[in-house]
Design a protein around this motif. Structure first.
Motif, PDB file in Angstrom:
ATOM      1  N   GLN A 191       0.836  -1.282   0.110  1.00 38.29           N
ATOM      2  CA  GLN A 191       0.108  -0.012   0.121  1.00 38.29           C
ATOM      3  C   GLN A 191       0.886   1.222  -0.325  1.00 38.29           C
ATOM      4  O   GLN A 191       1.647   1.542   1.035  1.00 38.29           O
ATOM      5  N   ARG A 192       0.513   2.161  -1.108  1.00 38.51           N
ATOM      6  CA  ARG A 192       1.253   3.363  -1.061  1.00 38.51           C
ATOM      7  C   ARG A 192       0.441   4.400  -0.306  1.00 38.51           C
ATOM      8  O   ARG A 192      -0.737   4.456  -0.319  1.00 38.51           O
ATOM      9  N   VAL A 193       1.172   5.146   0.597  1.00 39.33           N
ATOM     10  CA  VAL A 193       0.612   6.148   1.316  1.00 39.33           C
ATOM     11  C   VAL A 193       0.935   7.502   1.410  1.00 39.33           C
ATOM     12  O   VAL A 193       2.039   7.823   0.747  1.00 39.33           O
ATOM     13  N   TRP A 194       0.389   8.413   2.308  1.00 40.84           N
ATOM     14  CA  TRP A 194       0.665   9.895   2.142  1.00 40.84           C
ATOM     15  C   TRP A 194       0.953  10.158   3.479  1.00 40.84           C
ATOM     16  O   TRP A 194      -0.333  10.285   4.320  1.00 40.84           O
ATOM     17  N   LEU A 195       1.968  10.743   3.787  1.00 38.55           N
ATOM     18  CA  LEU A 195       2.245  11.180   5.293  1.00 38.55           C
ATOM     19  C   LEU A 195       2.783  12.450   5.387  1.00 38.55           C
ATOM     20  O   LEU A 195       3.070  13.142   4.556  1.00 38.55           O
ATOM     21  N   PHE A 196       2.708  13.057   6.558  1.00 36.28           N
ATOM     22  CA  PHE A 196       3.381  14.228   6.683  1.00 36.28           C
ATOM     23  C   PHE A 196       3.725  14.321   7.965  1.00 36.28           C
ATOM     24  O   PHE A 196       3.279  13.604   9.169  1.00 36.28           O
ATOM     25  N   ARG A 197       4.392  15.405   8.176  1.00 33.83           N
ATOM     26  CA  ARG A 197       5.383  15.629   9.557  1.00 33.83           C
ATOM     27  C   ARG A 197       5.212  16.999   9.907  1.00 33.83           C
ATOM     28  O   ARG A 197       5.268  18.004   8.940  1.00 33.83           O
ATOM     29  N   ARG A 198       4.825  17.218  11.424  1.00 34.02           N
ATOM     30  CA  ARG A 198       4.488  18.833  11.904  1.00 34.02           C
ATOM     31  C   ARG A 198       5.804  19.291  12.426  1.00 34.02           C
ATOM     32  O   ARG A 198       6.720  18.364  12.319  1.00 34.02           O
ATOM     33  N   ASP A 199       5.628  20.549  12.624  1.00 31.06           N
ATOM     34  CA  ASP A 199       6.788  21.009  13.102  1.00 31.06           C
ATOM     35  C   ASP A 199       7.304  20.381  14.337  1.00 31.06           C
ATOM     36  O   ASP A 199       8.603  20.698  14.701  1.00 31.06           O
ATOM     37  N   ASP A 200       6.443  19.870  15.236  1.00 31.23           N
ATOM     38  CA  ASP A 200       6.755  19.424  16.442  1.00 31.23           C
ATOM     39  C   ASP A 200       7.382  18.114  16.337  1.00 31.23           C
ATOM     40  O   ASP A 200       7.507  17.613  17.303  1.00 31.23           O
ATOM     41  N   GLY A 201       7.388  17.517  15.255  1.00 27.80           N
ATOM     42  CA  GLY A 201       8.242  16.258  14.871  1.00 27.80           C
ATOM     43  C   GLY A 201       6.977  14.936  14.842  1.00 27.80           C
ATOM     44  O   GLY A 201       7.543  14.064  14.601  1.00 27.80           O
ATOM     45  N   GLY A 202       5.908  15.389  15.028  1.00 29.21           N
ATOM     46  CA  GLY A 202       4.694  14.371  14.942  1.00 29.21           C
ATOM     47  C   GLY A 202       4.523  13.719  13.588  1.00 29.21           C
ATOM     48  O   GLY A 202       4.517  14.758  12.706  1.00 29.21           O
ATOM     49  N   TRP A 203       4.386  12.530  13.260  1.00 25.39           N
ATOM     50  CA  TRP A 203       3.889  11.970  11.886  1.00 25.39           C
ATOM     51  C   TRP A 203       2.391  11.488  12.096  1.00 25.39           C
ATOM     52  O   TRP A 203       2.206  11.015  12.870  1.00 25.39           O
ATOM     53  N   PHE A 204       1.835  11.561  10.679  1.00 31.29           N
ATOM     54  CA  PHE A 204       0.654  11.321  10.708  1.00 31.29           C
ATOM     55  C   PHE A 204       0.232  10.701   9.209  1.00 31.29           C
ATOM     56  O   PHE A 204       0.979  11.172   8.278  1.00 31.29           O
ATOM     57  N   LEU A 205      -0.532   9.922   9.136  1.00 31.99           N
ATOM     58  CA  LEU A 205      -1.105   9.386   8.050  1.00 31.99           C
ATOM     59  C   LEU A 205      -2.344  10.013   7.531  1.00 31.99           C
ATOM     60  O   LEU A 205      -3.296  10.166   8.332  1.00 31.99           O
ATOM     61  N   HIS A 206      -2.277  10.561   6.232  1.00 33.76           N
ATOM     62  CA  HIS A 206      -3.237  11.328   5.638  1.00 33.76           C
ATOM     63  C   HIS A 206      -4.229  10.870   4.679  1.00 33.76           C
ATOM     64  O   HIS A 206      -5.336  11.176   4.289  1.00 33.76           O
ATOM     65  N   GLY A 207      -3.688   9.887   3.914  1.00 32.02           N
ATOM     66  CA  GLY A 207      -4.155   9.535   2.610  1.00 32.02           C
ATOM     67  C   GLY A 207      -3.576   8.203   1.879  1.00 32.02           C
ATOM     68  O   GLY A 207      -2.517   7.627   2.594  1.00 32.02           O
TER      69      GLY A 207
END
Length: 463
Positions: free
Chosen positions: A444-460
């Protein structure tokens, strides 16, 4: 020139009872006289005849459907039949109250001869549900007389046509009844006898009117006024019964949709929407709307949508009449097939979309729209699928966004590309600042992002 006349002997009767599926004897009365103007074959088989008093007819019939003759309805039906035959003739003319005249000589090269033309026209008329008789003729008047006599001639040989005319009686020539009586009193009973009589003598005895009629029959090729397509399509259907279930409306609408198909083909148009106005027994009105995607013209396509709509419709009261209108005309365009030629990709998608609209309703079918906003949750929004399509933006974004970003451990994912900085939203108090990456977990290919505080999240998720 070659002409073809189509005669509809029971046009008013069949137009009146077209929406009635019951196999009953049908009587059409002359208003105010209580005598039979027209009757169907079921009534004739039980002894009813045109001109009979209705009380006498009632004595012969156990049950029947009855209505008054309506000249307006008859005229509207003749117009609908002209639409049905419109693209089969270089010129078509209305000959009220029961006839159509088609100029067919110039059409024969397109149909590879008269036999093929006759066959094609017969199939079209058979689908109309109206009884008809037709014949060719070397003049408009000759074609009309031969058709009304029921000879059914399919010939472009002038000698054959003229020989059949000679066999007709003077009563079959459409002459006034007093004139027919005078001719018969003189022993002139067939057209052949009338034709051989010197015209000077006929004019002296019977007047110039008879000479002019014979002239039109034998040599006059001047066409009547041509029929013109109306700007809009509308057809009213009066039911001779109360339709208590929405599904019961399908029978009268089936033939109306055939007329609509002929109209749209003649104008080289499709329509985006059908409006069906229902008149109920208690006097109320209601409206059914049948949408299509990019428009269609075929009866079969509209029937499929109509059946789905009627299955979901609950009538507020039994229906006594309905009016079909077409709305939103667009130019007809050819469907582009695939390389093999047996699939119409966009057409298939549009038909499926239209079926969903008919089944679920326009307010329950939605698609994504793209907005010029850097924030993914704002840039992709839902809209009515039948609305005008929004602009498309070339972005490497996934086809599925999660309702809310999901916190993850980035070590469980393989990063493939990125980062892509997305920052915005200060204008509406929805500010975001994120670094997006394309990653992969298993297949599965996914879309991730990282916030300025270093937290990682799955978005799509990518499809």
């Amino acid at each position: 020139m070659l002409w073809l006349h189509i005669h509809f002997p029971r046009l008013a009767l069949e137009a009146q009872f077209m929406a009635d599926p019951r196999p009953l004897p049908q009587l059409l009365l002359i208003p105010g006289q209580h005598t039979i103007a027209q009757c169907n074959a079921a009534a004739v088989s039980q002894g009813v005849r045109v001109g009979m008093n209705k009380k006498t007819a009632f004595c012969l019939l156990a049950d029947c459907a009855i209505a008054d003759y309506d000249s307006h309805l008859e005229g509207e039906s003749l117009n609908q039949l002209a639409l049905l035959c419109y693209h089969q003739a270089a010129q078509i003319s209305l000959l009220p109250p029961q006839g159509l005249l088609l100029e067919v000589g110039s059409m024969l090269p397109l149909f590879a001869g008269l036999d093929a033309y006759w066959h094609d026209l017969t199939q079209r008329l058979d689908s109309s549900g109206f009884e008809y008789r037709m014949s060719t003729g070397h003049t408009p008047s000759a074609a009309r007389i031969l058709a009304e006599a029921g000879l059914g001639l399919c010939s472009d040989d002038i000698e054959v046509l003229q020989q059949n005319l000679l066999q007709l009686t003077v009563a079959q020539l459409g002459l006034p009844a007093p004139l027919v009586d005078k001719l018969q009193a003189m022993g002139i009973r067939q057209y052949g006898q009338l034709k051989s009589t010197p015209r000077k003598e006929l004019g002296y005895r019977f007047g110039i009117d008879l000479i002019e009629r014979l002239q039109r029959l034998e040599t006059d090729n001047r066409p009547p006024v041509s029929f013109k397509l109306p700007e809009r399509f509308a057809q009213v259907m009066h039911l001779n019964y109360d339709a208590e279930q929405a599904r019961g409306l399908l029978f009268p609408l089936r033939r109306a949709l055939l007329n609509l198909e002929a109209y749209l083909l003649s104008r080289q148009r499709v329509c985006e929407k059908l409006l069906i106005r229902l008149a109920h027994r208690d006097g109320r009105r209601s409206l059914l709307t049948i949408p299509s995607v990019r428009g269609c013209y075929r009866q079969s396509d509209w029937l499929a949508l109509l059946q789905l709509q009627l299955d979901q419709t609950q009538l507020i009261d039994p229906v006594v009449s309905l009016t079909l209108r077409a709305k939103g005309f667009l130019p007809m365009q050819a469907e582009n097939a695939d390389l093999v030629g047996d699939r119409y990709l966009q057409g298939d998608a549009d038909r499926m979309h239209a079926l969903l609209l008919a089944r679920l309703g326009e307010d329950r079918v939605q698609t994504l729209k793209a907005e010029a906003d850097p924030r993914p949750e704002v840039a992709s929004q839902l809209q009515n699928s039948h609305s005008t399509r929004s602009a498309q933006f070339m972005r490497q974004w996934p086809s599925l966004l999660l309702p809310e970003p999901k916190a993850i451990r980035v070590q469980e994912y393989q990063l493939i590309s990125g980062p892509e900085r997305i920052e915005g939203g200060w204008w509406d108090n929805g500010r975001v600042r994120r670094d997006y990456y394309i990653g992969q977990q298993g297949q599965q290919r996914v879309w991730l992002f990282r916030r300025d505080d270093g937290g990682w999240f799955l978005h799509g998720l990518f499809a």
